[in-house]
Scaffold this active site. Sequence first.
Site, PDB file in Angstrom:
ATOM      1  N   ASP A   1      32.714 -44.422 -39.641  1.00  0.00           N
ATOM      2  CA  ASP A   1      31.536 -45.127 -40.155  1.00  0.00           C
ATOM      3  C   ASP A   1      30.660 -44.135 -40.898  1.00  0.00           C
ATOM      4  O   ASP A   1      30.823 -43.936 -42.082  1.00  0.00           O
ATOM      5  CB  ASP A   1      30.816 -45.966 -39.100  1.00  0.00           C
TER       6      ASP A   1
ATOM      7  N   LYS B   1      34.209 -48.039 -42.506  1.00  0.00           N
ATOM      8  CA  LYS B   1      33.018 -48.789 -42.901  1.00  0.00           C
ATOM      9  C   LYS B   1      32.399 -48.111 -44.119  1.00  0.00           C
ATOM     10  O   LYS B   1      31.532 -47.242 -43.985  1.00  0.00           O
ATOM     11  CB  LYS B   1      32.004 -48.824 -41.753  1.00  0.00           C
TER      12      LYS B   1
END
Length: 176
Positions: free
Chosen positions: A105, A133
């Site tokens: 992420d 992400k």
Amino acid sequence: MELQILDKTFVPFISAAEIDKEIQRIAKDLHNNFQNEVPVFLVVLNGAFMFAADLLKHYTTPAQVSFVKVASYQGTETTGKVNQLLGLDVDLTNKHVVIVEDIVDTGTTITAIQQVINTQKVKSMQVAALFFKPEAYTQTVEISHVGFRIPNKFIVGYGLDYNKQGRNLPEVYQIK
């Protein structure tokens, strides 16, 4: 079907069959990258254990495997700090290294691992992440192999946990 883990509700997101298909694709890509080479798969624990096991089942040519344990999550939020809990047990000098990560992420963990790897004279370094992400990513390390690009929502299952629970699920659930 909804799933309750502690105080959070999760809904189905990615099936076990979809996960397996992407892992096979990543294994094939890695095999094509390392023909006649013996890469070192550096597995980031705890979350990447399921991904790594399945990835390595499909990567059928010679390889080395090592593990590093780092943590940067508390509950559903990243702490922004990486604590290296268990170091490398293999010399990476002149080796091709593949960091196997469950999810990327912010990229804090990958960057910290890259800094450790950069102290050794590796031939190359690639990152294989099952989940990525992009909207949360703030670093510059290239994520070479991505299974799923997902929105910046918390997920659980297939190695990923919520407060130590849910890692054992064969599919992935997203927070409701």
